[in-house]
Motif scaffolding. Structure first.
Motif, PDB file in Angstrom:
ATOM      1  N   VAL A   1      15.769  18.093 -31.068  1.00 58.67           N
ATOM      2  CA  VAL A   1      14.752  18.751 -30.602  1.00 58.67           C
ATOM      3  C   VAL A   1      14.352  18.410 -28.942  1.00 58.67           C
ATOM      4  O   VAL A   1      13.403  18.880 -28.688  1.00 58.67           O
ATOM      5  N   HIS A   2      15.368  17.817 -28.186  1.00 55.74           N
ATOM      6  CA  HIS A   2      15.095  17.511 -27.223  1.00 55.74           C
ATOM      7  C   HIS A   2      16.326  18.009 -26.534  1.00 55.74           C
ATOM      8  O   HIS A   2      17.515  17.839 -26.907  1.00 55.74           O
ATOM      9  N   THR A   3      16.358  18.480 -25.195  1.00 56.42           N
ATOM     10  CA  THR A   3      17.552  19.044 -24.374  1.00 56.42           C
ATOM     11  C   THR A   3      18.625  17.940 -24.092  1.00 56.42           C
ATOM     12  O   THR A   3      17.721  16.582 -23.987  1.00 56.42           O
ATOM     13  N   VAL A   4      19.563  17.984 -23.764  1.00 54.50           N
ATOM     14  CA  VAL A   4      20.484  16.859 -23.521  1.00 54.50           C
ATOM     15  C   VAL A   4      20.120  16.403 -22.051  1.00 54.50           C
ATOM     16  O   VAL A   4      20.226  15.237 -21.812  1.00 54.50           O
TER      17      VAL A   4
ATOM     18  N   ARG B   1      22.432  24.089 -15.273  1.00 55.44           N
ATOM     19  CA  ARG B   1      21.868  24.989 -16.424  1.00 55.44           C
ATOM     20  C   ARG B   1      22.049  24.434 -17.873  1.00 55.44           C
ATOM     21  O   ARG B   1      21.254  24.266 -18.691  1.00 55.44           O
ATOM     22  N   ARG B   2      23.371  23.689 -17.951  1.00 52.75           N
ATOM     23  CA  ARG B   2      23.932  23.097 -19.503  1.00 52.75           C
ATOM     24  C   ARG B   2      22.897  22.267 -19.884  1.00 52.75           C
ATOM     25  O   ARG B   2      22.577  21.685 -20.955  1.00 52.75           O
ATOM     26  N   ALA B   3      22.188  21.419 -18.876  1.00 53.74           N
ATOM     27  CA  ALA B   3      21.350  20.423 -19.192  1.00 53.74           C
ATOM     28  C   ALA B   3      20.010  20.565 -19.882  1.00 53.74           C
ATOM     29  O   ALA B   3      19.569  19.857 -20.258  1.00 53.74           O
ATOM     30  N   ARG B   4      19.732  22.097 -19.728  1.00 55.08           N
ATOM     31  CA  ARG B   4      18.482  22.643 -20.199  1.00 55.08           C
ATOM     32  C   ARG B   4      18.832  22.932 -21.620  1.00 55.08           C
ATOM     33  O   ARG B   4      17.995  23.451 -22.278  1.00 55.08           O
ATOM     34  N   ALA B   5      20.003  22.953 -22.174  1.00 58.24           N
ATOM     35  CA  ALA B   5      20.430  23.316 -23.502  1.00 58.24           C
ATOM     36  C   ALA B   5      20.320  22.295 -24.693  1.00 58.24           C
ATOM     37  O   ALA B   5      20.189  21.048 -24.255  1.00 58.24           O
ATOM     38  N   TYR B   6      20.255  22.583 -25.736  1.00 56.35           N
ATOM     39  CA  TYR B   6      19.959  21.678 -26.920  1.00 56.35           C
ATOM     40  C   TYR B   6      21.303  21.269 -27.520  1.00 56.35           C
ATOM     41  O   TYR B   6      22.492  22.017 -27.360  1.00 56.35           O
TER      42      TYR B   6
END
Length: 330
Positions: free
Chosen positions: A102-105, A142-147
């Motif tokens: 439930v948290h982004t990476v 950008r990918r840091a904001r993905a789950y």
């Protein structure tokens, strides 16, 4: 001689009904990779968790585990919390077991950084993105904001390694980190670990069942059976010239291209349960070279030169390579 980064002596892990890790001793030098190999149930993963103070409830750890001179075995949990994530980090087999869905990476990496260092939210986020870039995540900002569920299995494992190394630990303990991945992704993950070692002097304790992985990536190898050390030393020497029958059996059972139409040799039988060990050498019931003497005492490791340690009563008596003991078992 330089003091090893990790120094383990007479490590024992005891459950209510049995001793599972039985007097294990080894070192990990700064910047090196030590591979711990053996069949399932040998005590490899429990050894890794004992070093970190993460054994299941009801188990007791004794002996000595010194990290950079700091004694950890038997220490209160607050001492472990002082070193976990800072001086030593853990990479588990299943990335989803440590990543919150439930948290982004990026948020999870930033939290890991802020839990150790006094960073602003902005600085922690930048640290998280840099950690993702370091492990080869493309378009890291950008990918840091993905789950986690938006990443493939190999990319999730990279994220976990980024989390383990975000605070620049001296040692990473990786427990079967590539088991669930296909061979191409496995090679990429292991190459990435090698790159991190070259860049930062990171030491790695790699738990694996794969001798080929150990041969390709580790400087030294420790072979375990029934909670004890069977053989250890420089990886090329141990795997090319094994002296313990158990190590020879593991190597003999590896698939070979030139023998595609032959059945593979096997080690007969199964490893013993911790609470039902045979007297003497635990491998004796499965060993084609065993004698009555092997039933009396558990063999102790003996240095045959160049830091190559072997625990076998038949050391020096067996003719030819010990892998030949298993050629008739196909």
């Amino acid at each position: 001689m330089t003091e090893p980064l990790l120094r383990v002596r007479d490590l024992r892990v005891t459950a209510p009904s049995a001793e599972i890790v039985r007097g294990l001793s080894f070192d990990v030098a700064r910047g090196e990779m030590l591979a711990v190999v053996g069949e399932s149930g040998a005590g490899k993963s429990l050894t890794a968790r004992a070093i970190l103070g993460l054994v299941p409830p009801g188990m007791r750890v004794s002996g000595s585990v010194r990290l950079d001179g700091l004694e950890l075995a038997g220490a209160p949990q607050r001492r472990y919390r002082q070193v976990r994530g800072r001086r030593v980090a853990f990479v588990p087999q299943d990335a989803l077991s440590v990543l919150s869905p439930v948290h982004t990476v990026g948020d999870q990496l930033a939290l890991a950084a802020r839990s150790v260092r006094r960073l602003s939210r902005k600085a922690a986020w930048e640290c998280a993105v840099a950690a993702l870039e370091r492990v080869g995540i493309p378009d890291a900002a950008r990918r840091a904001r993905a789950y986690p569920h938006e990443f493939s299995g190999g990319m999730r494992q990279r994220v976990v390694i980024a989390m383990a190394t975000v605070n620049d630990p001296a040692l990473v303990i990786a427990d079967e980190p590539t088991t669930a991945l296909d061979p191409v992704v496995q090679a990429m993950i292991l190459r990435m670990l090698a790159d991190l070692r070259e860049q930062s002097g990171l030491a790695v304790l790699l738990v694996t069942h794969d001798l080929a992985v150990a041969a390709a990536h580790a400087e030294r190898v420790l072979v375990m059976y029934a909670g004890r050390q069977v053989e250890s030393g420089p990886v090329k020497r141990v795997l090319r010239q094994p002296r313990a029958p158990y190590t020879g059996g593991l190597i003999a059972s590896l698939p070979r291209r030139e023998a595609v139409e032959r059945r593979l040799p096997v080690i007969a039988g199964s490893p013993p349960r911790p609470g039902a060990l045979p007297p003497g050498c635990a491998f004796e019931p499965r060993c084609p070279a065993a004698t009555h003497a092997c039933q009396a005492l558990d063999p102790q490791p003996y240095d045959v030169g160049d830091g190559h340690l072997v625990a076998c009563h038949r050391l020096g008596e067996l003719p030819g390579p010990v892998t030949a003991l298993f050629q008739g078992s196909a």
